[in-house]
Design an enzyme around this catalytic site. Structure first.
Site, mmCIF file in Angstrom:
data_model
loop_
_atom_site.group_PDB
_atom_site.id
_atom_site.type_symbol
_atom_site.label_atom_id
_atom_site.label_comp_id
_atom_site.label_asym_id
_atom_site.label_seq_id
_atom_site.Cartn_x
_atom_site.Cartn_y
_atom_site.Cartn_z
ATOM 1 N N SER A 385 0.787 -1.231 0.000
ATOM 2 C CA SER A 385 0.000 0.000 0.000
ATOM 3 C C SER A 385 0.818 1.280 0.000
ATOM 4 O O SER A 385 0.316 2.321 -0.414
ATOM 5 C CB SER A 385 -0.949 0.004 1.210
ATOM 6 O OG SER A 385 -0.217 -0.067 2.421
ATOM 7 N N HIS A 413 -5.562 -3.551 -2.175
ATOM 8 C CA HIS A 413 -5.310 -2.586 -3.251
ATOM 9 C C HIS A 413 -5.177 -3.273 -4.612
ATOM 10 O O HIS A 413 -4.802 -2.620 -5.592
ATOM 11 C CB HIS A 413 -4.056 -1.774 -2.951
ATOM 12 C CG HIS A 413 -4.220 -0.821 -1.817
ATOM 13 N ND1 HIS A 413 -4.756 0.443 -1.954
ATOM 14 C CD2 HIS A 413 -3.948 -0.967 -0.494
ATOM 15 C CE1 HIS A 413 -4.794 1.041 -0.781
ATOM 16 N NE2 HIS A 413 -4.310 0.216 0.128
ATOM 17 N N LYS A 444 -12.302 0.323 -0.885
ATOM 18 C CA LYS A 444 -11.471 0.945 -1.913
ATOM 19 C C LYS A 444 -12.177 0.841 -3.262
ATOM 20 O O LYS A 444 -13.159 1.545 -3.484
ATOM 21 C CB LYS A 444 -10.087 0.305 -1.885
ATOM 22 C CG LYS A 444 -9.389 0.561 -0.537
ATOM 23 C CD LYS A 444 -8.075 -0.127 -0.398
ATOM 24 C CE LYS A 444 -7.361 0.268 0.888
ATOM 25 N NZ LYS A 444 -8.111 0.007 2.121
#
Length: 600
Positions: A385, A413, A444
């Site tokens: 990240s 991610h 996300k």
């Protein structure tokens, strides 16, 4: 104190993190020490293993003295092998060695014989830089050494740490000098600030924080006053002024947070099912939409079953601590997310840390693992990240199979970013079905809240009953679940969003590399501008904001000291004009603070 008593106190201290001086013979496990049945069973299991006891210990042992007496009686009544010899550190009598080993025991839960002086902190003992700070600070306090040592020591082993501290023990004159016009401290200086008043550390940090804020270097937590798209209206609470910023700090990679179908689904479900359900999944907190969301996530990821947690952090905490126990080994990448680090600590398992994406180091650790210690789990971020690079999943899977370890990849991610369909790291490498567990967050690219784990049915079912962060936590609201289902609908109906995201990533990355920035080995929507020095990174972040662009300034504990950076998040909503403007802002700001040379 007998040898048995000594070793049992060591075991209790390692399992509870109590200072040994606090553990008197009459200490009551439950009433005085707060040791619940789960931790107590772990203590008993370790005691039986340490003393090679064949029979069960008597029930109802309530104090340390009673446990010691029971073990001594068991040893006297059986031809039991002698306990394992203590480590070299236990017999030295050297105050410095004893202080360092004692601190290491308290902060790692290892027993003395599990702490050989030459063992590598990361690869063999699983002691990361944050834990090392605590060990050094604890040792320094015990020996009357300067507080500032905690942030400067970089020793790779206990023996090296002892050697590094020895000159300070011989001379108490070491003082850290800070420039008169610059507070050279970082957040690391407040990790281990002891005082009889528990809140003293908070007062010290508050003063430090106000100084950083006064210089507009810390700008964390400023509230949005609009939707967060490629632009956002943000209130600067330090000045009281609102301003529209070009937004490069959002993880809304596929632009779904503002998609009308997603918003409509959230609103419709909330009207139907209410704001929330006020219960855990086991007790009134399961809605039909939660079941459907788990089915859809499993299908999206191409795995048989899925469990949804209240958050991505909760997913790592719950899954790791449910599967890994004190006799198991957790093998983790040095740069893994903090939720993985905390899951490892909560599990009580033996933690080994391999150097970032270094497969030779991973294999070395797996080769040296003691087969008697139980099972092993390798955990790695799919996309790291703060660095943007991708784990070497093919080699991790290969080594896991070769050495009998299970593999968990955290796709926080990577979901919505990697792979042709955006399903994550396994798809990116063509390894669907080869990874034991795939974990992700829904806050996300999926534009909601919550975390999830997909895998084989028997494992997911086990997690439902043994993950505390699932069993004992309220579930995500039905409206959020409906929005997540709608997000999956959009991803599957509009695959071009992933392609547009990657077009934007490549375009901005090329502009920044051509300008002379160090982006490390990023291969994702996260573009790090590596600066190193904390002061310069914070000053560049301030210069970027002054030009109307917002991205994250990352300092300790987000990254180690000396590795500060600006973190840029690219989305499919950014236009070519946005990307060109951003590149120009970063170049101007970098030249202003000396990160890049001045033009001409």
């Amino acid at each position: 104190m007998t040898s048995v008593h000594r070793q049992i106190v060591d075991i209790v201290a390692s399992r509870t993190l109590y200072d040994e001086s606090y553990l008197s013979p009459e200490s009551h496990f439950e009433a005085e020490l707060g040791i619940d049945s789960v931790i107590f069973e772990s203590i008993l299991a370790t005691v039986r293993e340490r003393f090679a006891l064949g029979a069960e210990l008597p029930a109802g042992l309530a104090t340390i003295r009673e446990l010691v007496d029971a073990v001594e009686e068991a040893l006297a009544g059986a031809a039991a092998p002698a306990p394992a010899p203590a480590a070299e550190a236990a017999a030295t009598g050297d105050p410095l060695t004893e202080a360092v080993v004692g601190a290491a025991m308290r902060h790692t839960q290892y027993a003395r014989e599990q702490l050989p002086l030459d063992a590598d902190f990361e690869g063999e003992l699983g002691i990361d830089s944050v834990v090392l700070v605590s060990v050094v600070a604890d040792s320094a306090r015990a020996l009357g050494l300067p507080d500032g040592l905690a942030g400067t020591v970089t020793a790779p082993s206990l023996r090296a740490l002892i050697a590094e501290l020895r000159p300070f023990l011989d001379s108490a004159a070491a003082v850290t000098e800070h420039g008169a016009d610059w507070d050279g401290r970082s957040m690391k200086d407040f990790v281990e600030k002891r005082d009889p008043d528990l809140f003293a550390k908070a007062r010290g940090f508050r003063s430090y924080l106000r100084g950083r804020e006064a210089e507009h270097l810390y700008w964390y937590g400023m509230p949005l006053h609009s939707r967060c798209g490629s632009r956002a209206l943000i209130l600067d609470e330090l000045t009281g002024q609102k301003r529209e910023f070009l937004m490069f700090a959002s993880n809304n990679y596929l632009g779904l947070a503002n998609h009308p179908k997603v918003i409509e689904a959230v609103c419709d479900a909330t009207r139907t099912f209410g704001a929330t359900h006020t219960g855990s999944r086991f007790i009134g907190g399961t809605n039909m939409l939660h079941k459907e969301l788990e089915r859809r996530l499993a299908a999206f990821k191409g795995r048989p079953e899925c469990i949804v947690y209240p958050g991505g952090y909760a997913a790592n905490l719950g899954a790791i601590s449910a599967l890994v126990k004190s006799y198991d080994t957790l093998v983790v990448d040095k740069l893994n997310h903090m939720s993985i680090v905390d899951g490892a600590r909560l599990s009580g398992g033996v933690r080994k840390i391999y150097q970032h994406n270094d497969m030779a180091d991973l294999e070395r650790i797996l080769k040296r693992r003691d087969d008697r210690s139980g099972g092993a789990l390798i955990v790695a971020d799919g996309v790291f990240s703060m660095h943007g690079d991708i784990c070497d999943l093919p080699q991790i899977v290969r080594l896991g199979k070769e050495y009998g370890a299970r593999v968990l990849v955290d796709d926080a991610h990577a979901t919505g970013v990697l792979g042709e369909r955006g399903t994550g790291t396994a798809e990116h490498f063509g390894l669907k079905g080869e990874v034991d567990l795939e974990l992700g967050t829904m806050s996300k690219a999926l534009a909601g809240m919550g975390g999830f784990v997909v895998g084989e049915p028997e494992v997911i079912e086990y997690l439902r009953f043994y993950s505390h962060s699932y069993v004992f936590a309220a579930n995500i609201p039905a409206g959020v679940a409906a929005g997540l289902i709608a997000s999956l609908d959009v991803i599957e109906a509009e695959p071009q969003r992933v392609g547009l995201l990657w077009s934007n990533i490549r375009f901005l990355r090329r502009l920044l590399v051509d300008a002379g920035f160090d982006l490390e080995n990023t291969e994702s929507a996260i573009l790090p501008l590596v600066i190193g020095d904390e002061r310069k990174a914070m000053e560049m972040g301030r210069a970027v904001r002054a030009r109307g662009l917002f991205c994250q300034t990352v300092v300790f504990p987000g990254v180690p000291l000396g590795d500060a950076r600006l973190r840029i998040s690219v989305t499919c909503e950014h236009t070519r004009e946005d990307l060109r403007t951003a590149a120009g802002v970063f170049v101007e700001a970098a030249r202003e603070v000396g990160v890049l040379p001045s033009a001409g």
